[in-house]
Design a protein around this motif. Sequence first.
Motif, PDB file in Angstrom:
ATOM      1  N   CYS A  52       0.569   2.303   3.868  1.00 49.53           N
ATOM      2  CA  CYS A  52       0.804   1.367   4.970  1.00 49.53           C
ATOM      3  C   CYS A  52       1.968   0.425   4.743  1.00 49.53           C
ATOM      4  N   HIS A  78      -7.201  -0.724  -0.037  1.00 49.46           N
ATOM      5  CA  HIS A  78      -6.711  -1.331   1.200  1.00 49.46           C
ATOM      6  C   HIS A  78      -7.862  -1.430   2.207  1.00 49.46           C
ATOM      7  N   CYS A  93       0.864  -1.185   0.000  1.00 46.29           N
ATOM      8  CA  CYS A  93       0.000   0.000   0.000  1.00 46.29           C
ATOM      9  C   CYS A  93       0.902   1.236   0.000  1.00 46.29           C
ATOM     10  N   CYS A 145      -6.015   1.230   5.507  1.00 46.59           N
ATOM     11  CA  CYS A 145      -6.298   2.672   5.455  1.00 46.59           C
ATOM     12  C   CYS A 145      -7.485   3.002   4.555  1.00 46.59           C
TER      13      CYS A 145
HETATM   14 ZN   LIG Z   1      -3.097   1.247   3.395  1.00 51.52          ZN
END
Ligand SMILES: [Zn+2]
Lengths: 101, 199
Positions: A9, A59, A6, A63
């Motif tokens: 993340c 995601h 991601c 997030c």
């Molecule tokens: Zn994420």
Amino acid sequence: MLLIACPWCGERDETEYHYGGQAHVAHPADPHALSDAEWGAYLFVRDNPKGEFAERWMHAAGCRRWFNVVRHTVTHDISAVYPAGQPRPVPPSDEHSEVTA
Amino acid sequence: MTVDGFALAHLRRSPLGHLADRLAAAEATGPGGVRLREIPFLAQLNLRLDPAGPAAARAAEALGAPLPTLAGSVVATADLRVLWLGPDEWLVVGADGAAPTIEHALRRALGDEPGSVVDVSANRTTLELSGPSARSVLEQGCSLDLHPRAFGPGRCAQTTVAKVQLVLDQIDAEPSYRLLVRGSFAQYLADWLLDATGE
Ligand SMILES: [Zn+2]
């Protein structure tokens, strides 16, 4: 299982993500100007390459942001990850191909 | 907590209130020790705003600390923990009963800027897992790298533990973790953790 990075993340398991199909499919500027066939093509017809494919992922367990991934449909190699709204990166092999290994 | 003058606090039921005895009984002491408890009714405010806009500075002033902008980081004050949830989204966690005060302060900070302040306190309950073995218990169901080289106090993550989506917040280096989990998944997660602490 794919390990997808991601943009915010970092690397997470594929199971944390939602797949969103082909990236960079622009909404028609004037849908009323389209024929039924053209509108149908916009809604339903997608590329199906044997090779690198720019696609959308979200995601979902993290997030909750949408972003784009360039994934090889045969090897599953992921060559690029970039935020939604950005153009597809030019693959390194297309620029200076005789210079890079 | 009052609604129209009637005191309702005694009517509240936390998702894991009925498991308090079992959670306490699972405590193990010593070098391989681990403790598990519910921290019910924490105040939780979901905040969304432009981190580069004027409301971000006002929110920082209201909270007493800057909004964390690094993915997966936490900023703590004496009363609050502010968790990064996304590039324009945070979870502000405070004590039981603090939600209306925090909400009011954040609404004032947001003003007319685009964004939102939502009291999501009832969305999740909190499980606290702590002790020298807490990390190895968690690692049985979590694929994140929780080793101190990659994760530690001041870090948070939205991920899955035993397939349950939750917000993971590391409190200290003992280590202690808070697992903020939806009420309807709390019993399953608590049962899984009770099982995992027995491994
Ligand atoms: Zn994420």
